[in-house]
Design an enzyme around this catalytic site. Structure first.
Site, mmCIF file in Angstrom:
data_model
loop_
_atom_site.group_PDB
_atom_site.id
_atom_site.type_symbol
_atom_site.label_atom_id
_atom_site.label_comp_id
_atom_site.label_asym_id
_atom_site.label_seq_id
_atom_site.Cartn_x
_atom_site.Cartn_y
_atom_site.Cartn_z
ATOM 1 N N SER A 44 81.110 3.065 62.319
ATOM 2 C CA SER A 44 81.840 2.826 63.573
ATOM 3 C C SER A 44 80.974 3.195 64.771
ATOM 4 O O SER A 44 81.003 2.506 65.806
ATOM 5 C CB SER A 44 83.134 3.642 63.611
ATOM 6 O OG SER A 44 83.905 3.343 62.487
ATOM 7 N N THR A 45 80.200 4.274 64.639
ATOM 8 C CA THR A 45 79.322 4.700 65.733
ATOM 9 C C THR A 45 78.312 3.603 66.049
ATOM 10 O O THR A 45 78.117 3.240 67.214
ATOM 11 C CB THR A 45 78.590 6.006 65.342
ATOM 12 O OG1 THR A 45 79.575 6.967 64.960
ATOM 13 C CG2 THR A 45 77.746 6.545 66.481
ATOM 14 N N ASP A 67 89.308 0.746 59.594
ATOM 15 C CA ASP A 67 90.447 1.606 59.946
ATOM 16 C C ASP A 67 91.429 0.850 60.851
ATOM 17 O O ASP A 67 92.643 0.920 60.661
ATOM 18 C CB ASP A 67 89.954 2.848 60.711
ATOM 19 C CG ASP A 67 89.838 4.073 59.804
ATOM 20 O OD1 ASP A 67 90.628 4.177 58.853
ATOM 21 O OD2 ASP A 67 88.961 4.919 60.062
ATOM 22 N N ILE A 110 83.803 0.000 54.821
ATOM 23 C CA ILE A 110 83.063 0.564 53.681
ATOM 24 C C ILE A 110 82.564 -0.594 52.808
ATOM 25 O O ILE A 110 81.431 -0.631 52.384
ATOM 26 C CB ILE A 110 83.961 1.523 52.868
ATOM 27 C CG1 ILE A 110 84.349 2.741 53.710
ATOM 28 C CG2 ILE A 110 83.207 1.984 51.602
ATOM 29 C CD1 ILE A 110 85.270 3.733 52.996
ATOM 30 N N SER A 111 83.460 -1.563 52.562
ATOM 31 C CA SER A 111 83.137 -2.736 51.724
ATOM 32 C C SER A 111 82.260 -2.321 50.545
ATOM 33 O O SER A 111 81.088 -2.703 50.472
ATOM 34 C CB SER A 111 82.494 -3.852 52.542
ATOM 35 O OG SER A 111 81.551 -3.389 53.491
ATOM 36 N N GLY A 159 90.818 8.111 44.193
ATOM 37 C CA GLY A 159 90.067 6.872 44.400
ATOM 38 C C GLY A 159 89.345 6.842 45.728
ATOM 39 O O GLY A 159 89.354 5.826 46.433
HETATM 40 N N1 PPS Z 1 90.509 6.190 49.094
HETATM 41 C C1 PPS Z 1 89.788 5.949 50.198
HETATM 42 N N2 PPS Z 1 88.501 5.557 50.095
HETATM 43 C C2 PPS Z 1 87.782 5.316 51.200
HETATM 44 N N3 PPS Z 1 88.251 5.425 52.480
HETATM 45 C C3 PPS Z 1 89.539 5.801 52.628
HETATM 46 C C4 PPS Z 1 90.355 6.087 51.497
HETATM 47 N N4 PPS Z 1 91.587 6.446 51.957
HETATM 48 C C5 PPS Z 1 91.549 6.399 53.296
HETATM 49 N N5 PPS Z 1 90.320 6.008 53.714
HETATM 50 C C6 PPS Z 1 90.002 5.748 55.127
HETATM 51 O O1 PPS Z 1 89.955 4.341 55.254
HETATM 52 C C7 PPS Z 1 88.756 3.926 55.896
HETATM 53 C C8 PPS Z 1 88.062 2.827 55.103
HETATM 54 O O2 PPS Z 1 88.729 1.632 55.210
HETATM 55 P P1 PPS Z 1 87.962 0.293 54.842
HETATM 56 O O3 PPS Z 1 88.914 -0.823 55.110
HETATM 57 O O4 PPS Z 1 86.655 0.260 55.552
HETATM 58 O O5 PPS Z 1 87.711 0.444 53.272
HETATM 59 S S1 PPS Z 1 87.293 -0.672 52.218
HETATM 60 O O6 PPS Z 1 86.217 -1.472 52.826
HETATM 61 O O7 PPS Z 1 88.470 -1.496 51.913
HETATM 62 O O8 PPS Z 1 86.838 0.072 51.020
HETATM 63 C C9 PPS Z 1 87.838 5.119 55.922
HETATM 64 O O9 PPS Z 1 87.285 5.085 57.234
HETATM 65 P P2 PPS Z 1 85.718 5.399 57.529
HETATM 66 O O10 PPS Z 1 85.591 6.881 57.389
HETATM 67 O O11 PPS Z 1 85.548 4.947 58.956
HETATM 68 O O12 PPS Z 1 84.839 4.633 56.585
HETATM 69 C C10 PPS Z 1 88.717 6.313 55.662
HETATM 70 O O13 PPS Z 1 89.043 6.935 56.901
HETATM 71 N N1 ADP Z 2 73.097 8.626 63.862
HETATM 72 C C1 ADP Z 2 73.919 9.673 63.764
HETATM 73 N N2 ADP Z 2 73.420 10.926 63.759
HETATM 74 C C2 ADP Z 2 74.231 11.985 63.645
HETATM 75 N N3 ADP Z 2 75.576 11.918 63.536
HETATM 76 C C3 ADP Z 2 76.117 10.689 63.522
HETATM 77 C C4 ADP Z 2 75.323 9.510 63.627
HETATM 78 N N4 ADP Z 2 76.138 8.434 63.565
HETATM 79 C C5 ADP Z 2 77.381 8.918 63.434
HETATM 80 N N5 ADP Z 2 77.384 10.276 63.424
HETATM 81 C C6 ADP Z 2 78.536 11.155 63.280
HETATM 82 O O1 ADP Z 2 78.982 11.029 61.935
HETATM 83 C C7 ADP Z 2 80.396 11.031 61.878
HETATM 84 C C8 ADP Z 2 80.878 9.756 61.188
HETATM 85 O O2 ADP Z 2 80.533 8.657 61.989
HETATM 86 P P1 ADP Z 2 81.413 7.341 61.973
HETATM 87 O O3 ADP Z 2 80.737 6.357 62.854
HETATM 88 O O4 ADP Z 2 82.847 7.655 62.259
HETATM 89 O O5 ADP Z 2 81.257 6.907 60.442
HETATM 90 P P2 ADP Z 2 82.068 5.845 59.574
HETATM 91 O O6 ADP Z 2 82.612 4.802 60.520
HETATM 92 O O7 ADP Z 2 81.028 5.278 58.642
HETATM 93 O O8 ADP Z 2 83.122 6.614 58.858
HETATM 94 C C9 ADP Z 2 80.891 11.153 63.314
HETATM 95 O O9 ADP Z 2 81.214 12.509 63.545
HETATM 96 C C10 ADP Z 2 79.708 10.707 64.145
HETATM 97 O O10 ADP Z 2 79.697 11.323 65.400
#
Ligand code: PPS
Ligand code: ADP
EC number: 2.7.1.25
Length: 175
Positions: A44-45, A67, A110-111, A159
């Site tokens: 997301s960042t 999300d 995540i895909s 999961g």
């Molecule tokens: N079981 C499980 N596994 C992985 N992630 C989980 C799960 N439950 C909730 N979350 C939250 O949902 C965000 C991921 O959603 P996505 O639609 O990107 O997932 S996927 O592509 O369908 O696998 C993911 O957000 P990101 O942290 O931004 O990746 C999590 O906040």
């Molecule tokens: N290049 C980077 N270096 C250090 N921290 C980072 C970097 N990119 C993201 N972060 C930090 O990592 C955490 C997860 O980032 P985020 O973008 O929400 O990840 P995701 O969308 O894959 O879950 C956040 O706290 C963000 O501020």
């Protein structure tokens, strides 16, 4: 006339304005930047920075974040394998529409399954840029901004990707 999935007797309706005309109007070519990686890897960042930078350069982009999409279009889906596959399929289809409209569509999900990402790539020949956030699980877990890894390790989320659900890294990404 054709049959697609469960829809029968359907016809393709041509649009009066073509893709090339839209590209000319916007002065850009539509494409999809698909950002994949573990939760907490920075998807997301990166999506936000990229979108901001493109905007500064006068380019129209739109972010489809996992999300966020799960708050609306995909709110009926969970995290079992079939649901993740359907999540990616739907976002792939929407991204394809955005790219056809002429936008730079940034999909950050995540895909986790290679076949699902490859199916999206196949829908968008020459317009699919796959970016892998190649961060070690230990680092993502250390960041744990939403506290989800902690819950997963405690068995309170089942999961969870990287813990008890697989993540398959890309073999042919663009970065
Ligand atoms: N079981 C499980 N596994 C992985 N992630 C989980 C799960 N439950 C909730 N979350 C939250 O949902 C965000 C991921 O959603 P996505 O639609 O990107 O997932 S996927 O592509 O369908 O696998 C993911 O957000 P990101 O942290 O931004 O990746 C999590 O906040
Ligand atoms: N290049 C980077 N270096 C250090 N921290 C980072 C970097 N990119 C993201 N972060 C930090 O990592 C955490 C997860 O980032 P985020 O973008 O929400 O990840 P995701 O969308 O894959 O879950 C956040 O706290 C963000 O501020």
């Amino acid at each position: 006339m054709s049959t697609m999935g469960n829809s029968t007797n359907i016809f393709w309706q041509e649009s009066p304005v073509g893709k090339l005309e839209r590209q000319k109007l916007l002065n850009q070519k539509g494409c999809v930047v698909w950002i994949t990686g573990l939760s907490g890897s920075g998807k997301s960042t990166l999506a936000c920075s990229l979108s901001r930078e493109l905007h500064t350069r006068g380019k129209l982009s739109y972010i489809l974040d996992g999300d966020n999409v799960r708050h609306g279009l995909n709110k009926d889906l969970g995290f079992k394998a079939e649901d993740r596959t359907e999540n990616i399929r739907r976002v792939g289809e929407v991204a394809k529409l955005f790219a056809d409209a002429g936008l730079i569509c940034i999909a950050s999900l995540i895909s986790p399954y290679r076949k699902d990402r490859d199916a999206c790539r196949a829908m968008l020949p020459d317009a699919f840029i796959e970016v892998f956030m190649n961060m070690p699980l230990a680092l993502c877990e250390e960041r744990d901004p939403k506290g989800l890894y902690k819950l997963a390790r405690a068995g309170k989320i089942k999961g969870f990707t990287g813990i008890d659900d697989p993540y398959e890294p890309p073999l042919n990404c663009e970065n």
